[in-house]
Design an enzyme around this catalytic site. Structure first.
Site, PDB file in Angstrom:
ATOM      1  N   TYR A  90      -2.320  -1.177  10.447  1.00 33.86           N
ATOM      2  CA  TYR A  90      -2.252  -1.297   8.980  1.00 33.86           C
ATOM      3  C   TYR A  90      -0.915  -0.781   8.460  1.00 33.86           C
ATOM      4  O   TYR A  90      -0.256  -1.420   7.635  1.00 33.86           O
ATOM      5  CB  TYR A  90      -3.420  -0.510   8.371  1.00 33.86           C
ATOM      6  CG  TYR A  90      -3.613  -0.684   6.881  1.00 33.86           C
ATOM      7  CD1 TYR A  90      -4.344  -1.753   6.370  1.00 33.86           C
ATOM      8  CD2 TYR A  90      -3.085   0.237   5.970  1.00 33.86           C
ATOM      9  CE1 TYR A  90      -4.545  -1.903   5.013  1.00 33.86           C
ATOM     10  CE2 TYR A  90      -3.275   0.091   4.613  1.00 33.86           C
ATOM     11  CZ  TYR A  90      -4.010  -0.971   4.131  1.00 33.86           C
ATOM     12  OH  TYR A  90      -4.206  -1.118   2.776  1.00 33.86           O
ATOM     13  N   SER A 100       0.865  -1.189   0.000  1.00 32.77           N
ATOM     14  CA  SER A 100       0.000   0.000   0.000  1.00 32.77           C
ATOM     15  C   SER A 100       0.897   1.233   0.000  1.00 32.77           C
ATOM     16  O   SER A 100       2.079   1.152   0.373  1.00 32.77           O
ATOM     17  CB  SER A 100      -0.839  -0.001   1.287  1.00 32.77           C
ATOM     18  OG  SER A 100      -1.503   1.233   1.475  1.00 32.77           O
TER      19      SER A 100
HETATM   20  P1  NAD Z   1     -11.452  -6.080  -0.243  1.00 29.86           P
HETATM   21  O1  NAD Z   1     -12.089  -6.091   1.110  1.00 29.86           O
HETATM   22  O2  NAD Z   1     -12.320  -5.940  -1.442  1.00 29.86           O
HETATM   23  O3  NAD Z   1     -10.567  -7.391  -0.433  1.00 29.86           O
HETATM   24  C1  NAD Z   1      -9.912  -8.028   0.624  1.00 29.86           C
HETATM   25  C2  NAD Z   1      -9.882  -9.499   0.310  1.00 29.86           C
HETATM   26  O4  NAD Z   1      -9.250 -10.179   1.394  1.00 29.86           O
HETATM   27  C3  NAD Z   1     -11.296 -10.083   0.161  1.00 29.86           C
HETATM   28  O5  NAD Z   1     -11.292 -11.039  -0.880  1.00 29.86           O
HETATM   29  C4  NAD Z   1     -11.518 -10.750   1.510  1.00 29.86           C
HETATM   30  O6  NAD Z   1     -12.422 -11.820   1.423  1.00 29.86           O
HETATM   31  C5  NAD Z   1     -10.108 -11.226   1.806  1.00 29.86           C
HETATM   32  N1  NAD Z   1      -9.886 -11.545   3.212  1.00 29.86           N
HETATM   33  C6  NAD Z   1     -10.149 -10.780   4.308  1.00 29.86           C
HETATM   34  N2  NAD Z   1      -9.857 -11.475   5.420  1.00 29.86           N
HETATM   35  C7  NAD Z   1      -9.387 -12.688   5.011  1.00 29.86           C
HETATM   36  C8  NAD Z   1      -8.931 -13.839   5.687  1.00 29.86           C
HETATM   37  N3  NAD Z   1      -8.914 -13.915   7.031  1.00 29.86           N
HETATM   38  N4  NAD Z   1      -8.540 -14.908   4.954  1.00 29.86           N
HETATM   39  C9  NAD Z   1      -8.587 -14.872   3.594  1.00 29.86           C
HETATM   40  N5  NAD Z   1      -9.006 -13.806   2.903  1.00 29.86           N
HETATM   41  C10 NAD Z   1      -9.403 -12.730   3.613  1.00 29.86           C
HETATM   42  O7  NAD Z   1     -10.343  -4.945  -0.197  1.00 29.86           O
HETATM   43  P2  NAD Z   1      -9.303  -4.445  -1.310  1.00 29.86           P
HETATM   44  O8  NAD Z   1      -9.413  -2.992  -1.310  1.00 29.86           O
HETATM   45  O9  NAD Z   1      -9.453  -5.187  -2.579  1.00 29.86           O
HETATM   46  O10 NAD Z   1      -7.910  -4.844  -0.605  1.00 29.86           O
HETATM   47  C11 NAD Z   1      -7.028  -5.842  -1.109  1.00 29.86           C
HETATM   48  C12 NAD Z   1      -5.610  -5.555  -0.667  1.00 29.86           C
HETATM   49  O11 NAD Z   1      -5.190  -4.319  -1.242  1.00 29.86           O
HETATM   50  C13 NAD Z   1      -5.446  -5.408   0.848  1.00 29.86           C
HETATM   51  O12 NAD Z   1      -4.218  -5.998   1.251  1.00 29.86           O
HETATM   52  C14 NAD Z   1      -5.414  -3.907   1.024  1.00 29.86           C
HETATM   53  O13 NAD Z   1      -4.702  -3.532   2.188  1.00 29.86           O
HETATM   54  C15 NAD Z   1      -4.704  -3.485  -0.234  1.00 29.86           C
HETATM   55  N6  NAD Z   1      -4.917  -2.064  -0.593  1.00 29.86           N
HETATM   56  C16 NAD Z   1      -6.156  -1.593  -0.918  1.00 29.86           C
HETATM   57  C17 NAD Z   1      -6.302  -0.254  -1.267  1.00 29.86           C
HETATM   58  C18 NAD Z   1      -7.648   0.342  -1.678  1.00 29.86           C
HETATM   59  O14 NAD Z   1      -7.738   1.566  -1.821  1.00 29.86           O
HETATM   60  N7  NAD Z   1      -8.682  -0.436  -1.907  1.00 29.86           N
HETATM   61  C19 NAD Z   1      -5.195   0.588  -1.261  1.00 29.86           C
HETATM   62  C20 NAD Z   1      -3.945   0.075  -0.916  1.00 29.86           C
HETATM   63  C21 NAD Z   1      -3.820  -1.270  -0.591  1.00 29.86           C
END
Ligand code: NAD
Length: 257
Positions: free
Chosen positions: A152, A139
């Site tokens: 985080y 991130s």
């Molecule tokens: P999201 O909630 O759509 O996806 C998260 C995924 O992780 C989902 O598929 C969820 O089911 C899974 N998950 C959660 N807990 C779990 C567990 N215990 N075991 C297995 N799977 C689990 O969110 P996202 O925005 O797609 O985030 C995905 C990644 O990207 C994360 O690591 C997040 O920190 C990172 N990220 C997101 C953003 C953003 O703006 N959306 C920015 C920077 C980084």
């Protein structure tokens, strides 16, 4: 070499960035293992639809990334693992003195320790196959901080550090390990925050997106899951064979500020 026929395991991939990355890997011809902690009909339906759309093998394997043994079992059940994308992640926002211990533990387990376990389990498989790519979805918070996101930010800085160690441990092998650092990405999770924020600030959708949500993202545009998938595909290409132990920001300039 293309990634056609390679097997990619993407943790946390039944929604958002994980699903978007998995789709771009499948579009490029990789067989994909999708994962989350649930075991619903719709999880398996996503896999079946993706297999049909891209003509590749797609399986859904339930495994809870907060549990060490389930992280390792995911890789064992996958059988092959040429590409490992550590993406599963959760968030909790609170001042540190009010931050619930169980939330801290869960964030460290899912956002950081899971990647330790899956990588440890996947490297022997990559070595046996003579090729491998580990891509950690970190991130902008792996490089900078925000208040109220102590767990985080700690987990994401941690995964950037682990990325460097794994890259050095595999530096003389045809295996690379890198971290992708997204800024704000329009996933269902982020989309769901828009109506409440509109109400809180008494602003329209566009104003909330540009002035509140994307305040730290100089482009004032969300990154897309397709762009992140394209970045992962690039890291899996021959052009990226000498890129290892580094971060690629997909953040509209956030970390240039
Ligand atoms: P999201 O909630 O759509 O996806 C998260 C995924 O992780 C989902 O598929 C969820 O089911 C899974 N998950 C959660 N807990 C779990 C567990 N215990 N075991 C297995 N799977 C689990 O969110 P996202 O925005 O797609 O985030 C995905 C990644 O990207 C994360 O690591 C997040 O920190 C990172 N990220 C997101 C953003 C953003 O703006 N959306 C920015 C920077 C980084």
């Amino acid at each position: 070499m293309t990634i056609s026929g390679k097997t990619a395991v993407v943790t946390g991939s039944n929604s958002g960035i994980g699903l978007g990355v998995a789709r771009e890997l499948a579009r490029a011809g990789a067989n994909v293992v999708l994962n989350s902690f649930t075991d619903r009909d719709e999880d398996h339906a996503i896999a079946a639809e993706m297999a049909k759309e891209f003509g590749v093998d797609v399986r859904y394997i339930q495994a809870d990334m907060s549990k060490a043994e389930e992280c390792r079992a995911l890789i064992e059940k996958a059988g092959a693992c040429d590409i490992l994308v550590n993406n599963a992640g959760i968030q909790h926002v609170a001042p540190i003195e009010q931050f619930p211990t169980e939330k801290w533990d869960a964030i460290i387990a899912i956002n950081l320790s899971s990647a330790f376990h899956t990588t440890a389990a996947a490297l022997p498989i990559m070595r046996a196959a003579g090729w491998g790519r580990v891509v950690n979805i970190a991130s902008a918070h792996g490089l900078t901080a925000s208040p109220y996101k102590s767990a985080y930010v700690a987990a994401k800085h941690g995964i950037v550090g682990m990325t460097k160690s794994v890259a050095l441990e595999t530096a003389e092998e045809p295996i690379t390990c890198n971290a992708v650092c997204p800024g704000y990405v329009l996933t269902p999770l982020v989309e769901a925050q828009i109506p409440d924020t509109m109400e809180k600030y008494n602003m329209g959708r566009d104003e909330v997106i540009k002035k509140v949500m994307l305040e730290r993202q100089p482009s004032r545009e969300f990154a897309t899951v397709e762009q992140l998938g394209g970045t992962v595909n690039f890291l899996c290409s021959d052009a990226a064979a000498q890129i290892t132990g580094t971060t690629i920001s997909v953040d509209g300039g956030w970390t240039a500020l």
